[in-house]
Design a protein around this motif. Structure first.
Motif, short mmCIF file in Angstrom:
data_model
loop_
_atom_site.label_atom_id
_atom_site.label_comp_id
_atom_site.label_asym_id
_atom_site.label_seq_id
_atom_site.Cartn_x
_atom_site.Cartn_y
_atom_site.Cartn_z
N PHE A 1 51.25 44.78 40.79
CA PHE A 1 49.85 44.80 41.22
C PHE A 1 49.70 44.41 42.68
O PHE A 1 48.85 44.94 43.40
N ARG B 1 49.33 44.13 46.33
CA ARG B 1 49.27 45.13 47.40
C ARG B 1 49.97 44.65 48.66
O ARG B 1 50.13 45.38 49.62
N TYR B 2 50.31 43.38 48.71
CA TYR B 2 50.85 42.81 49.95
C TYR B 2 52.34 42.52 49.85
O TYR B 2 52.91 41.88 50.73
N GLY C 1 44.80 38.44 42.31
CA GLY C 1 45.07 39.59 41.45
C GLY C 1 46.18 39.32 40.44
O GLY C 1 46.08 39.71 39.27
N VAL D 1 45.96 39.83 36.34
CA VAL D 1 46.66 40.86 35.54
C VAL D 1 47.76 40.30 34.64
O VAL D 1 48.29 41.01 33.80
#
Lengths: 284, 310
Positions: A75, A77-78, A100, A104
């Motif tokens: 998950f 994004r970085y 995040g 999740v």
């Protein structure tokens, strides 16, 4: 009334203008938002006291609960998390603290902790000027977060002068988006003009009214002036290319202290800014 | 392939002037302008563009208002305050983390790609160059710096170049880290001012943190010779060779006005001051070339100093 001092690029004299401007006026606040290189206090020399530690959340994975499903790493994004066969690895400086991963995780193995990314300091209350600055820790990337925390300390009842970070990226937006008026400091050379146009674009995108301080006036040519005349951008002040001013700067002495005639020029600039900001935004 | 990054902690020290001067002295070199916020090297080197490519930054959330029921969960969960009252997204706040997409019970949020700037490959009179244009207010400048460096490496491969010269961004934040990681040598340019010394210290902390061999140079040393001595002492203490001291010179602005490097300007202006200035840069480049070619210069790692500036 919040006045941002910006320039598109470093080294054009933002800090010089911000510090001398603040010292020339009565009852204003000064905020140094160049959190990567906060330089204002080098010229002010105030005793500083810490007011706030700026923190950012980061995940800690509980190995007893973690099933190594890898949802968190997928998950992110970085790329702050990596799922290894036996372990989830964290790279804290890449983490933006979005939360995040904990959202999740199907088994509640992610616990969020906070870590310090910088600090806010202020001048002690007996200082002649209300002054705050923020310092981003070396190796950290989240400058905007420190700036936002810093701006929360503004006392809305008094005029605030804000020394902006250089560039045209997100840290500058965090400051300009917050300002009622933007003073762009520039010099009339090819580099100066190019960077001025970039900064102007940012200010226009954010619909902040703009005026110009021409620094090292006399150097270069008239390209900035010609442009400003055509576009109806006011030139608020000219600071000459003067060895004395450069020397005082190098020694860390604000030039209004040694050259008192400048106090009045900055006061006049303040009056002009108040009138222009009121005219375009209605802010008093 | 050897890479040199020129940084300064602070803007306006003369990084671009120096990089441009080096470009007219070095051979087999690719230039990489990593000051993507305000890219000035092209103003001197007048590149011919070969190829432009969009750089995708972090994605941007988008709410489908036909599906949105206005429950407000996205606004509650967003840590960046990017969801506005009317359930539109503030693009300047959104960091593309995607938490809203999974939190929305109606599946009304999706992520859209967003262009944060362009990466450009060019050819200049001194060789190939990679540079970029960051779109106004975009934040992925570290990512754009990485793309410029990648492009520079490709150009170096294609044109069999020996060195990559990186004109670094100001500051000590994310773009600077992206500009110096994996380089073989960092040249820190400083000025003899209180802020110059302060910013030099922060820049050195950064190169020490990443364990990159570092050398230093003082620009406009004669504006304040006492401060220059302090910088020299600091460099000694930190174990960083101070390779050159450049005098204050109007010719740097004169050369810029002519859209020339100071080396070119010195060659045709016949100005004595310009020739002297150019010779100091020549010697500096020779020193750097030796260090770039020698891979065993361990003594150049800066020491991590305990004294932390307020």
């Amino acid at each position: 009334m919040k006045i941002a001092i910006a320039s598109g690029k470093g080294g054009t004299g933002k800090t010089t203008v911000a510090v001398n401007f603040a010292l020339a006026l009565e009852d204003v606040q000064l905020f140094d938002c160049d959190v990567e290189e906060p330089n204002c206090n080098l010229f002010l020399g105030f005793e500083l006291e810490p007011v706030e530690e700026v923190t950012c959340l980061f995940p800690e994975i509980n190995p007893d609960k973690c099933t190594l499903c890898g949802n968190c790493a997928d998950f992110c994004r970085y790329n702050a998390l990596a799922a290894l066969p036996k372990k989830i690895l964290l790279f804290p400086s890449l983490c933006h603290g979005c939360g995040g991963c904990s959202f999740v995780c199907p088994v509640g193995a992610v616990e969020e902790k906070s870590r310090s990314i910088g600090i806010i300091e202020k001048a002690s209350s007996d200082a002649p000027l209300k002054f705050f600055h923020g310092i981003l820790n070396i190796g950290e990337a989240m400058a905007t977060m420190v700036i936002k925390s810093l701006l929360r300390h503004i006392d809305e009842s008094k005029p605030a002068i804000i020394d902006s970070p250089p560039g045209t990226a997100c840290p500058v937006l965090a400051v300009l988006g917050f300002a009622d008026y933007c003073v762009l400091v520039t010099e009339s050379t090819p580099f100066g003009f190019h960077d001025f146009l970039l900064a102007l674009k940012v200010a226009k995108a954010l619909k902040v009214p703009v005026g110009v301080v021409l620094n090292r006036d006399g150097l270069g040519d008239s390209r900035v002036e010609d442009f400003c005349r055509d576009e109806g951008i006011p030139i608020l002040l000219r600071i000459p290319n003067d060895r004395m001013i450069a020397r005082l700067y190098s020694e860390g002495i604000p030039f209004v202290k040694e050259m008192p005639e400048w106090k009045e020029k900055f006061e006049d600039m303040f009056e002009t800014i108040k009138a222009l900001a009121f005219k375009s935004t209605g802010v008093q | 392939m050897r890479q040199l990054a020129i940084i300064s902690g602070k803007g306006g020290c003369g990084k671009t002037t120096l990089t441009a001067a080096f470009s007219s002295l070095s051979e087999n070199t690719v230039l990489a302008d990593c000051d993507v916020d305000a890219s000035d090297l092209p103003l001197i080197l007048k590149p011919q563009v070969l190829k432009t490519e969009d750089c995708l930054g972090l994605e941007l959330a988008s709410i489908d208002l036909k599906l949105c029921t206005g429950c407000g969960i996205c606004r509650e969960i967003c840590r960046f305050g990017a969801v506005l009252e009317n359930f539109t997204i503030n693009p300047y706040s959104c960091e593309g983390c995607a938490v809203c997409t999974v939190a929305c019970p109606e599946n009304a949020v999706s992520l859209m790609p967003r262009v944060s700037g362009q990466v450009i490959s060019s050819i200049t009179r001194f060789g190939p160059m990679a540079h970029a244009k960051l779109d106004t207010g975009e934040e992925a400048s570290g990512k754009l710096v990485n793309m410029v460096r990648k492009r520079a490496l490709e150009l170096a491969d294609r044109y069999s170049c020996k060195f990559i010269l990186i004109d670094g961004p100001p500051g000590t934040g994310c773009p600077v880290m992206a500009a110096i990681t994996g380089t073989d040598l960092v040249l820190v340019l400083s000025e003899p001012t209180v802020s110059g010394l302060h910013d030099l210290k922060r820049a050195i902390e950064l190169t020490a943190h990443f364990r990159i061999p570092t050398v230093a140079c003082i620009n406009k040393y004669d504006i304040n010779e006492k401060m220059s001595l302090e910088i020299e002492a600091f460099c000694r203490e930190a174990g960083i060779p101070l390779l050159a001291c450049l005098p204050y010179a109007d010719i740097t602005t004169e050369a810029m006005m002519e859209e020339e490097t100071v080396i070119e300007y010195a060659a045709h202006s016949g100005d004595e001051e310009a020739v002297k200035f150019a010779n100091i840069i020549r010697n500096l480049w020779a020193e750097i070339e030796i260090r770039l070619s020698d891979t065993s210069k361990k003594e150049m790692y800066p020491k991590i100093l305990q004294s932390r500036e307020p």
